[in-house]
Design a protein around this motif. Structure first.
Motif, PDB file in Angstrom:
ATOM      1  N   THR A  67     -81.726   3.944 103.240  1.00 27.55           N
ATOM      2  CA  THR A  67     -81.161   3.203 102.115  1.00 27.55           C
ATOM      3  C   THR A  67     -79.872   3.787 101.554  1.00 27.55           C
ATOM      4  OG1 THR A  67     -82.500   4.449 100.506  1.00 27.55           O
ATOM      5  CG2 THR A  67     -83.450   2.420 101.417  1.00 27.55           C
ATOM      6  N   MET A  68     -79.684   5.094 101.670  1.00 29.07           N
ATOM      7  CA  MET A  68     -78.526   5.705 101.028  1.00 29.07           C
ATOM      8  C   MET A  68     -77.191   5.244 101.620  1.00 29.07           C
ATOM      9  SD  MET A  68     -77.964   7.623  98.395  1.00 29.07           S
ATOM     10  CE  MET A  68     -79.316   8.757  98.087  1.00 29.07           C
ATOM     11  N   PRO A  69     -77.023   5.184 102.955  1.00 25.41           N
ATOM     12  CA  PRO A  69     -75.710   4.751 103.466  1.00 25.41           C
ATOM     13  C   PRO A  69     -75.284   3.359 102.992  1.00 25.41           C
ATOM     14  CG  PRO A  69     -76.921   5.893 105.188  1.00 25.41           C
ATOM     15  CD  PRO A  69     -77.886   5.691 104.053  1.00 25.41           C
ATOM     16  N   PRO A  70     -76.144   2.308 103.111  1.00 25.37           N
ATOM     17  CA  PRO A  70     -75.689   1.002 102.616  1.00 25.37           C
ATOM     18  C   PRO A  70     -75.501   0.974 101.106  1.00 25.37           C
ATOM     19  CG  PRO A  70     -78.003   0.892 103.295  1.00 25.37           C
ATOM     20  CD  PRO A  70     -77.468   2.200 103.766  1.00 25.37           C
ATOM     21  N   CYS A  71     -76.334   1.716 100.372  1.00 22.83           N
ATOM     22  CA  CYS A  71     -76.186   1.735  98.913  1.00 22.83           C
ATOM     23  C   CYS A  71     -74.901   2.446  98.506  1.00 22.83           C
ATOM     24  CB  CYS A  71     -77.398   2.395  98.259  1.00 22.83           C
ATOM     25  SG  CYS A  71     -78.875   1.333  98.188  1.00 22.83           S
ATOM     26  N   ARG A  72     -74.534   3.499  99.220  1.00 18.09           N
ATOM     27  CA  ARG A  72     -73.282   4.197  98.914  1.00 18.09           C
ATOM     28  C   ARG A  72     -72.075   3.300  99.211  1.00 18.09           C
ATOM     29  NH1 ARG A  72     -72.150   9.324  98.412  1.00 18.09           N
ATOM     30  NH2 ARG A  72     -70.636   9.318 100.122  1.00 18.09           N
ATOM     31  N   GLU A  73     -72.166   2.537 100.281  1.00 18.37           N
ATOM     32  CA  GLU A  73     -71.078   1.615 100.608  1.00 18.37           C
ATOM     33  C   GLU A  73     -70.897   0.578  99.504  1.00 18.37           C
ATOM     34  OE1 GLU A  73     -69.688  -1.444 104.190  1.00 18.37           O
ATOM     35  OE2 GLU A  73     -71.583  -0.324 104.361  1.00 18.37           O
ATOM     36  N   LYS A  74     -72.012   0.004  99.045  1.00 20.48           N
ATOM     37  CA  LYS A  74     -71.945  -0.980  97.968  1.00 20.48           C
ATOM     38  C   LYS A  74     -71.471  -0.334  96.664  1.00 20.48           C
ATOM     39  CE  LYS A  74     -73.390  -4.664 100.157  1.00 20.48           C
ATOM     40  NZ  LYS A  74     -72.479  -5.841 100.332  1.00 20.48           N
ATOM     41  N   LEU A  75     -71.863   0.922  96.451  1.00 25.12           N
ATOM     42  CA  LEU A  75     -71.467   1.603  95.221  1.00 25.12           C
ATOM     43  C   LEU A  75     -69.953   1.808  95.178  1.00 25.12           C
ATOM     44  CD1 LEU A  75     -72.059   3.037  92.601  1.00 25.12           C
ATOM     45  CD2 LEU A  75     -72.605   5.109  93.896  1.00 25.12           C
ATOM     46  N   ALA A  76     -69.359   2.199  96.305  1.00 20.77           N
ATOM     47  CA  ALA A  76     -67.910   2.384  96.337  1.00 20.77           C
ATOM     48  C   ALA A  76     -67.197   1.088  95.971  1.00 20.77           C
ATOM     49  CB  ALA A  76     -67.474   2.871  97.715  1.00 20.77           C
ATOM     50  N   GLU A  77     -67.699  -0.027  96.483  1.00 15.83           N
ATOM     51  CA  GLU A  77     -67.103  -1.324  96.152  1.00 15.83           C
ATOM     52  C   GLU A  77     -67.270  -1.620  94.661  1.00 15.83           C
ATOM     53  OE1 GLU A  77     -69.006  -4.198  98.608  1.00 15.83           O
ATOM     54  OE2 GLU A  77     -68.306  -3.327 100.491  1.00 15.83           O
ATOM     55  N   TYR A  78     -68.437  -1.330  94.122  1.00 17.78           N
ATOM     56  CA  TYR A  78     -68.744  -1.641  92.728  1.00 17.78           C
ATOM     57  C   TYR A  78     -67.898  -0.799  91.770  1.00 17.78           C
ATOM     58  CZ  TYR A  78     -71.787  -2.902  88.771  1.00 17.78           C
ATOM     59  OH  TYR A  78     -72.283  -3.386  87.582  1.00 17.78           O
ATOM     60  N   LEU A  79     -67.734   0.486  92.111  1.00 19.07           N
ATOM     61  CA  LEU A  79     -66.974   1.386  91.247  1.00 19.07           C
ATOM     62  C   LEU A  79     -65.472   1.183  91.403  1.00 19.07           C
ATOM     63  CD1 LEU A  79     -68.976   4.724  91.655  1.00 19.07           C
ATOM     64  CD2 LEU A  79     -69.117   3.077  89.773  1.00 19.07           C
ATOM     65  N   GLY A  80     -65.071   0.601  92.540  1.00 13.98           N
ATOM     66  CA  GLY A  80     -63.659   0.328  92.743  1.00 13.98           C
ATOM     67  C   GLY A  80     -62.891   1.436  93.431  1.00 13.98           C
ATOM     68  N   GLY A  81     -63.591   2.318  94.168  1.00 11.84           N
ATOM     69  CA  GLY A  81     -62.892   3.396  94.862  1.00 11.84           C
ATOM     70  C   GLY A  81     -63.842   4.291  95.618  1.00 11.84           C
ATOM     71  N   GLN A  82     -63.278   5.198  96.406  1.00 13.38           N
ATOM     72  CA  GLN A  82     -64.065   6.058  97.285  1.00 13.38           C
ATOM     73  C   GLN A  82     -64.314   7.446  96.695  1.00 13.38           C
ATOM     74  OE1 GLN A  82     -65.319   4.953 100.264  1.00 13.38           O
ATOM     75  NE2 GLN A  82     -64.456   2.944  99.784  1.00 13.38           N
ATOM     76  N   ASP A  83     -63.909   7.678  95.444  1.00 11.17           N
ATOM     77  CA  ASP A  83     -63.957   9.034  94.897  1.00 11.17           C
ATOM     78  C   ASP A  83     -65.246   9.364  94.146  1.00 11.17           C
ATOM     79  OD1 ASP A  83     -61.530   9.903  95.893  1.00 11.17           O
ATOM     80  OD2 ASP A  83     -60.389   9.176  94.172  1.00 11.17           O
TER      81      ASP A  83
END
Length: 280
Positions: A94-110
């Motif tokens: 679950t962590m890889p897809p959730c991290r991908e969605k989180l980057a989109e939600y937060l608006g960046g990769q940092d």
């Protein structure tokens, strides 16, 4: 639910473009268990929260984001495992897809330079036995104890502006010498500050580079990020970095994070400090 972030570490003096991988400790994987949420039957499965809604996970309820909450929904989905996975396996799924969605939600990769983390939620054994397969990808702000804080307001787009410094990771431990980053307030005594400009080492599912290769990339890029962050050179400040280990890589942590590290604890941010003596 489980948050994991295991790291190998290395450091170099600002301006030195080399680091001996043999000097880098290889710590045991670091993980934080925030506890399994007990939810009413099908509460999430039959009527799942929507992205942007906020949760009080201790009571398994949706609350207005203006009220105290400890999780914010980033995306929803379904688990495809054929049998109930243990927590370690579920985290890897679950962590890889959730991290991908989180980057989109937060608006960046940092996000890995901040205290904002992906927190997947999935059914417990009783719910799984009833056929529930829901997955909630949520974001939480964690504190010094690595547990989610109760906070107010939405985190959507939090990395699109200087708001990133509201959530910046400051470390009371040495990023270069200690196996674990111990978070602390940036206005309290701390040694390290994680820098925006997180560096991708690969995509989730790709082969993990060797420690030597990762250290080479870090030694080439981190000193420049530090010099930009502090606005110059400073003999009391060094560049440090944190690398993923095999477990964290499998969970989607495929970035290296550069740190600025002070020679002694400071109570102010090092951003734009320049060449002056470290404040007491």
């Amino acid at each position: 639910m489980r948050i994991a972030w295991g790291l190998a570490v290395c450091a170099a003096l600002l301006g030195i473009a080399a680091c001996d991988p043999a000097a880098s400790p290889e710590p045991a994987p670091t993980s934080t268990t925030t506890g399994r949420v007990t939810v009413p039957p099908n509460m999430y499965g039959a009527d799942p929260p929507k992205p942007g809604q906020c949760l009080d996970t201790s009571n398994a309820i949706v609350v207005d984001c203006g009220e105290p909450h400890d999780a914010e929904v980033v995306s929803t989905g379904k688990l495809t495992a054929t049998s109930m996975p243990d927590e370690a396996t579920a985290a890897t799924l679950t962590m890889p897809p959730c991290r991908e969605k989180l980057a989109e939600y937060l608006g960046g990769q940092d996000m890995d330079a901040t205290n904002l983390v992906a927190m997947p939620l999935w059914p417990n054994e009783q719910q799984w036995a009833k056929g529930e397969r829901w997955l909630l990808c949520t974001v939480a702000e964690v504190g010094a104890d690595e547990k989610p804080l109760h906070r107010t307001g939405s985190l959507e787009g939090a990395l699109l502006s200087n708001d990133i410094y509201r959530f910046q990771t400051c470390s009371v431990s040495s990023p270069s010498r200690e196996a674990r980053v111990r978070r602390g307030p940036c206005d309290g005594p701390h040694l390290g500050e994680a820098l925006p400009g997180v560096i991708s080492l690969g995509k989730p599912g790709s082969p993990m580079p060797s420690t030597e290769a990762m250290n080479k990339t870090a030694a080439e890029k981190c000193p420049a990020l530090v010099a930009k962050y502090i606005n110059g050179d400073n003999k009391e400040i060094s560049a440090a970095w944190r690398l993923p280990n095999a477990e964290s890589w499998a969970r989607g942590y495929t970035n290296l994070v550069c740190y600025v590290e002070a020679s002694r604890p400071v109570r102010v941010r090092l951003r734009n400090l320049g060449p002056i003596t470290l404040p007491s």
